[in-house]
Design an enzyme around this catalytic site. Structure first.
Site, PDB file in Angstrom:
ATOM      1  N   TYR A 235       0.824  -1.207   0.000  1.00 22.38           N
ATOM      2  CA  TYR A 235       0.000   0.000   0.000  1.00 22.38           C
ATOM      3  C   TYR A 235       0.854   1.251   0.000  1.00 22.38           C
ATOM      4  O   TYR A 235       2.073   1.186   0.214  1.00 22.38           O
ATOM      5  CB  TYR A 235      -0.967   0.001   1.186  1.00 22.38           C
ATOM      6  CG  TYR A 235      -0.335   0.287   2.532  1.00 22.38           C
ATOM      7  CD1 TYR A 235       0.475  -0.654   3.157  1.00 22.38           C
ATOM      8  CD2 TYR A 235      -0.536   1.507   3.176  1.00 22.38           C
ATOM      9  CE1 TYR A 235       1.056  -0.386   4.390  1.00 22.38           C
ATOM     10  CE2 TYR A 235       0.045   1.777   4.415  1.00 22.38           C
ATOM     11  CZ  TYR A 235       0.831   0.829   5.015  1.00 22.38           C
ATOM     12  OH  TYR A 235       1.409   1.086   6.223  1.00 22.38           O
TER      13      TYR A 235
ATOM     14  N   LYS B 250       6.470  -1.920   2.093  1.00 22.95           N
ATOM     15  CA  LYS B 250       5.262  -1.325   2.680  1.00 22.95           C
ATOM     16  C   LYS B 250       4.093  -2.285   2.464  1.00 22.95           C
ATOM     17  O   LYS B 250       3.270  -2.122   1.550  1.00 22.95           O
ATOM     18  CB  LYS B 250       4.995   0.049   2.060  1.00 22.95           C
ATOM     19  CG  LYS B 250       4.045   0.882   2.895  1.00 22.95           C
ATOM     20  CD  LYS B 250       4.139   2.342   2.528  1.00 22.95           C
ATOM     21  CE  LYS B 250       3.043   3.178   3.138  1.00 22.95           C
ATOM     22  NZ  LYS B 250       3.108   3.339   4.580  1.00 22.95           N
TER      23      LYS B 250
ATOM     24  N   GLU C 153      11.496   2.588  14.490  1.00 23.33           N
ATOM     25  CA  GLU C 153      10.640   3.655  13.944  1.00 23.33           C
ATOM     26  C   GLU C 153       9.374   3.686  14.788  1.00 23.33           C
ATOM     27  O   GLU C 153       9.317   3.078  15.848  1.00 23.33           O
ATOM     28  CB  GLU C 153      10.361   3.433  12.454  1.00 23.33           C
ATOM     29  CG  GLU C 153       9.723   2.098  12.127  1.00 23.33           C
ATOM     30  CD  GLU C 153       9.733   1.767  10.628  1.00 23.33           C
ATOM     31  OE1 GLU C 153       9.493   2.652   9.804  1.00 23.33           O
ATOM     32  OE2 GLU C 153       9.971   0.588  10.322  1.00 23.33           O
TER      33      GLU C 153
ATOM     34  N   LEU D 294      10.970   1.308   7.254  1.00 22.36           N
ATOM     35  CA  LEU D 294      10.345   1.802   6.038  1.00 22.36           C
ATOM     36  C   LEU D 294      11.040   3.100   5.612  1.00 22.36           C
ATOM     37  O   LEU D 294      11.185   4.012   6.425  1.00 22.36           O
ATOM     38  CB  LEU D 294       8.854   2.080   6.267  1.00 22.36           C
ATOM     39  CG  LEU D 294       8.149   2.407   4.958  1.00 22.36           C
ATOM     40  CD1 LEU D 294       7.829   1.135   4.191  1.00 22.36           C
ATOM     41  CD2 LEU D 294       6.899   3.213   5.187  1.00 22.36           C
TER      42      LEU D 294
HETATM   43  N1  PLP Z   1       7.205   3.907   9.088  1.00 25.15           N
HETATM   44  C1  PLP Z   1       6.120   3.122   8.992  1.00 25.15           C
HETATM   45  C2  PLP Z   1       6.152   1.772   9.621  1.00 25.15           C
HETATM   46  C3  PLP Z   1       4.981   3.565   8.289  1.00 25.15           C
HETATM   47  O1  PLP Z   1       3.895   2.765   8.191  1.00 25.15           O
HETATM   48  C4  PLP Z   1       4.991   4.863   7.724  1.00 25.15           C
HETATM   49  C5  PLP Z   1       3.830   5.373   6.977  1.00 25.15           C
HETATM   50  O2  PLP Z   1       2.809   4.740   6.824  1.00 25.15           O
HETATM   51  C6  PLP Z   1       6.140   5.650   7.882  1.00 25.15           C
HETATM   52  C7  PLP Z   1       7.233   5.143   8.549  1.00 25.15           C
HETATM   53  C8  PLP Z   1       6.215   7.047   7.311  1.00 25.15           C
HETATM   54  O3  PLP Z   1       6.307   7.001   5.920  1.00 25.15           O
HETATM   55  P1  PLP Z   1       5.828   8.205   4.999  1.00 25.15           P
HETATM   56  O4  PLP Z   1       6.621   9.410   5.417  1.00 25.15           O
HETATM   57  O5  PLP Z   1       6.169   7.754   3.619  1.00 25.15           O
HETATM   58  O6  PLP Z   1       4.363   8.386   5.229  1.00 25.15           O
END
Ligand code: PLP
Length: 266
Positions: A15, A131, A164, A189
């Site tokens: 996603y 993701k 994270e 991620l």
């Molecule tokens: N880390 C995780 C586990 C996430 O699910 C997300 C976003 O859904 C992020 C970090 C932040 O990513 P982004 O800045 O691309 O929204």
């Protein structure tokens, strides 16, 4: 959705979440790059090329007449009789795109106040760079943090390092003024907001190192903040009931929030 959709049966799906600001998709191309990478890593066939997909997104935005929103894109391996192994006959992957209103000004206002967070054990798998919709450990961590009164869970690995958040990347500002965030080579991620904030920080001549930090480092930091498409650079002012810095949003996070806001509005 078909009940035999592998996204529904197995979370065999990927996603993306894209913020829509003033009718425009923020960082669309990096989101598409990451989506294609996630599909590639899991050998899910893209349901269409990038150009028609951009068109579908813009139609969803236009037809819903939403100016500020959260565009959710999910692609599963497709529909097949339930079996853990991939379908033997090729099936078309399923694409779902939804758009919900997002109070972007509310996000900025929340960043002005800061949020509380709680540490939780990171019990996820070794491919957090993908993701995937398999988010059960993230859900459990977020729920645990929420039940304690927190906005986000700070995930900590077995060696005491912050990986994270449950749906965010984590940052601290050290006592020497240097900003620190875990490297994307380290099973997290690769956040799109993280990458944009790195560029904005460089423009603002804010020094950043991409290195893992521990929960103790975070508790001793002068500032802490999270980043995500729907969270901008939200300061964490309390972690596990302990104030970070003086317990209010710090100057570096504030500068990054302002820069990110200008970036979204440009
Ligand atoms: N880390 C995780 C586990 C996430 O699910 C997300 C976003 O859904 C992020 C970090 C932040 O990513 P982004 O800045 O691309 O929204």
């Amino acid at each position: 959705m078909h009940i035999d959709d592998r996204g529904y049966q197995f979370a065999d799906a990927v996603y993306e979440g894209v913020t829509v600001r003033h009718g425009r998709m923020v960082d669309l191309e990096p989101h598409l790059d990451r989506l294609w990478r996630s599909m590639g890593e899991l050998r899910i066939a893209p349901p269409m090329d990038r150009a028609p997909m951009r068109f579908v997104f813009s139609q969803v935005i236009a037809k819903n007449r939403i100016e500020n929103g959260f565009l959710y894109i999910q692609i599963s391996r497709g529909v097949a009789k339930r079996d853990h192994a991939f379908p033997t006959k090729p099936v078309a992957s399923s694409l779902v795109v939804t758009l919900k209103r997002l109070d972007v000004d509310g996000v900025i206002a929340r960043a002005g106040k800061g949020v509380k967070a709680f540490s939780e054990a990171d019990i996820r798998w070794g491919r957090c760079d993908v993701k995937s919709t398999s988010l059960l450990p993230n859900i459990l961590a977020k729920q645990a943090a929420k039940e304690k009164g927190g906005f986000e869970a700070v995930l900590v690995d077995k060696d005491g390092y912050v990986t994270e958040g449950s749906s965010t990347n984590m940052w601290i500002v050290r006592k020497d003024g240097v900003v620190q965030t875990r490297s994307t080579a380290d099973n997290i991620l690769p956040g799109i907001t993280r990458a944009t904030l790195l560029k904005l920080a460089a423009e603002l001549q804010i020094k950043v190192v991409e290195e893992a930090f521990t929960l103790e480092d975070a508790k001793g930091a002068t500032e802490m903040f999270l980043s995500s498409s729907t969270g901008c650079a939200t300061p964490i002012v309390e972690l596990d009931g302990q104030k970070i810095g003086d317990g209010t949003p710090g100057p570096i996070a504030k500068r990054l929030v302002e820069a990110y806001q200008r970036y979204m509005d440009a």
